[in-house]
Design a protein around this motif. Structure first.
Motif, PDB file in Angstrom:
ATOM      1  N   UNK A 263      -1.247  -4.824  -4.938  1.00  0.00           N
ATOM      2  CA  UNK A 263      -0.746  -3.581  -4.899  1.00  0.00           C
ATOM      3  C   UNK A 263      -1.770  -2.282  -4.927  1.00  0.00           C
ATOM      4  N   UNK A 264      -1.815  -1.665  -3.817  1.00  0.00           N
ATOM      5  CA  UNK A 264      -2.766  -0.422  -3.766  1.00  0.00           C
ATOM      6  C   UNK A 264      -1.917   0.809  -4.017  1.00  0.00           C
ATOM      7  N   UNK A 265      -2.132   1.266  -4.913  1.00  0.00           N
ATOM      8  CA  UNK A 265      -1.247   2.554  -5.289  1.00  0.00           C
ATOM      9  C   UNK A 265      -2.261   4.022  -5.747  1.00  0.00           C
TER      10      UNK A 265
ATOM     11  N   UNK B 258       0.757  -1.280   0.023  1.00  0.00           N
ATOM     12  CA  UNK B 258       0.079   0.047   0.022  1.00  0.00           C
ATOM     13  C   UNK B 258       0.891   1.416  -0.167  1.00  0.00           C
ATOM     14  N   UNK B 259       0.904   1.757  -0.811  1.00  0.00           N
ATOM     15  CA  UNK B 259       1.950   3.019  -1.164  1.00  0.00           C
ATOM     16  C   UNK B 259       1.097   4.060  -1.904  1.00  0.00           C
ATOM     17  N   UNK B 260       1.443   5.599  -1.762  1.00  0.00           N
ATOM     18  CA  UNK B 260       1.109   6.533  -3.025  1.00  0.00           C
ATOM     19  C   UNK B 260       1.724   6.391  -3.996  1.00  0.00           C
ATOM     20  N   UNK B 261       1.288   6.635  -5.089  1.00  0.00           N
ATOM     21  CA  UNK B 261       2.184   6.358  -6.275  1.00  0.00           C
ATOM     22  C   UNK B 261       3.136   7.105  -6.539  1.00  0.00           C
ATOM     23  N   UNK B 262       4.348   6.991  -6.238  1.00  0.00           N
ATOM     24  CA  UNK B 262       5.382   7.815  -6.149  1.00  0.00           C
ATOM     25  C   UNK B 262       6.805   6.975  -6.521  1.00  0.00           C
ATOM     26  N   UNK B 263       7.832   7.621  -7.221  1.00  0.00           N
ATOM     27  CA  UNK B 263       8.882   6.900  -7.582  1.00  0.00           C
ATOM     28  C   UNK B 263      10.017   6.544  -6.428  1.00  0.00           C
TER      29      UNK B 263
END
Length: 459
Positions: A297-299, A263-268
């Motif tokens: 994967x939750x983004x 689970x992550x904010x969509x970020x490099x």
């Protein structure tokens, strides 16, 4: 008790369920419930002309005060300097950091506007607590307007090593503004040491006593205070009806397979491409496990107007499609890739259903998802946390988590296999060590560490 005035880029209005909020928003709301005061910042909305009009709200025990910004402010201050200059640089990505004078000018202008607007709200005995990289110069702006209050600053992202920071044209000026604060906090000793190194060797600051630097007649105390989650509230959320429904839904959809969750904010900075490649390596090396496991994967997307974020989204969609195309069967898909956020209680149920929590940022100030995953587990049958050694959380969670190098697909593949085959007794032992830390060093502990240091400063 003094009031607490929290100032940050964005202000998040609390909701009873916690909503699909970031960990920092939940943490600050918990701190404000402990102290009287308010949370001031940008509303997220734009206006044709900045007026300084403040919109006050009170929800769930938290008072918020927000202002709208002009479109140019957002472009230069937020999308520009904050997210195209500072964010990549402070996450060691000097290859994509953009340096433009217009960005720096807009950044200073907005901090000045924040100072002008919040100034009438600050009472003589208030403590002011400024949050994160959007607001580096705010303390100096407030001092220039006559504020004598105790002012603290907390950085929620890494502070880069001296040689990396030196690539920023305004590096010395920006670091010098930090001496307007009385206390500056970091999540780890590593980030604190990087700040000290730059201040001493590039600016000529003197360490008068351990943790106290002096420059140009001002002293700043440096503290390490790793942020935690609102553990009690998250455990309660994991036991809620919504969490149980979410857990059951995931177990039913897993159909007997082991779930790996990210689970992550969509970020490099979150290492999602490297994570997908590590998981693909696992599928290649362990064909017997292919239909026994899947990755969820939750983004949720963020900063969609910034080109580098558009690129990472396009890249991940292509990578997930390629892996699914290569390995999927009619009754199994190896990656479930979801671009939306979920409320805390729903996430708690998802975490609990996952055999593995995959938290593998390339560089992260802390990462509260790791702690949320631990707090949501079943004590009798917990999952395994796979954690990047480059996340700030690794300093607290090295006993209990399986630490991995996110740049190594081989190491990630080995760690996934280790976690899947880990005996229940070892999983319980590891989880207890992790949960002891998550429960002890929670958000209230974090707030206490910092505000104690700020209260100790003579007004």
């Amino acid at each position: 008790m003094s009031r607490l005035i929290i100032i940050s880029n964005r202000v998040s209005t609390p909701s009873p369920s916690g909503g699909a909020q970031g960990g920092l928003a939940v943490a600050l709301q918990a701190a404000l419930r402990e102290y009287r005061g308010l949370w001031f910042g940008w509303s997220g909305e734009t206006t044709e002309t900045f007026t300084g009009h403040i919109n006050f709200q009170r929800e769930a025990g938290v008072t918020t005060a927000t202002v709208d910004l002009e479109e140019q402010d957002v472009d230069e201050y937020y999308n520009g300097y904050a997210n195209r200059t500072l964010w990549p640089l402070f996450h060691y990505r000097i290859d994509i950091a953009e340096y433009e004078r217009g960005f720096a000018g807009g950044y200073q202008r907005v901090n000045d506007r924040f100072a002008d607007t919040v100034l009438p709200l600050i009472e003589p005995d208030d403590m002011v607590w400024v949050q994160d990289y959007h607001m580096f110069p705010l303390g100096e702006a407030l001092r220039g307007r006559g504020v004598k209050n105790r002012i603290g600053f907390f950085l929620h992202i890494p502070w880069p090593p001296r040689r990396l920071l030196a690539t920023l044209p305004e590096a010395a000026e920006l670091t010098r503004t930090m001496f307007a604060y009385d206390v500056v906090g970091f999540h780890t000793d590593e980030w604190l040491e990087s700040f000290r190194d730059f201040a001493v060797h590039e600016l000529g600051a003197v360490e008068e006593q351990p943790g106290v630097l002096r420059l140009d007649g001002r002293c700043v105390r440096l503290v390490t205070a790793p942020i935690g989650i609102d553990t009690a509230a998250f455990v309660d959320a994991s036991r809620s009806t919504q969490a149980r429904l979410s857990y059951r839904r995931m177990r039913d959809s897993a159909d007997g397979r082991d779930m790996i969750v990210g689970v992550d904010r969509l970020d490099y900075s979150k290492g999602l491409e490297e994570r997908f490649l590590g998981y693909e390596r696992f599928l290649q090396e362990h064909p017997e496990e292919r239909k026994e496991v899947f990755l969820l994967q939750i983004a949720p997307p963020s900063r969609g107007s910034v080109e580098s974020y558009q690129r990472i989204r396009t890249s991940l969609e292509a990578l997930a499609g390629r892996i699914n195309g290569a390995y999927a069967d009619v009754d199994w898909v190896p990656i479930r890739y979801v671009n939306q956020g979920y409320p805390r209680d729903v996430l708690a149920g998802i975490y609990r259903a996952a055999r593995i929590g995959l938290v593998t940022p390339l560089r992260d100030g802390m990462n509260l998802v790791a702690k949320e995953y631990v707090a949501a587990q079943d004590p009798e049958d917990p999952g395994v946390l796979l954690l990047s050694r480059f996340a700030g959380a690794a300093a607290q969670m090295e006993v209990g988590a399986v630490l991995v190098n996110p740049y190594s697909a081989e190491e990630m593949s080995d760690a996934i296999m280790l976690a899947l085959k880990m005996p229940r007794e070892e999983r319980i032992t590891r989880w207890r060590a992790l949960m002891d830390n998550v429960a002890k060093e929670d958000v209230l502990w974090w707030r206490q560490c910092f505000t104690d240091a700020l209260e100790a400063v003579e007004a």
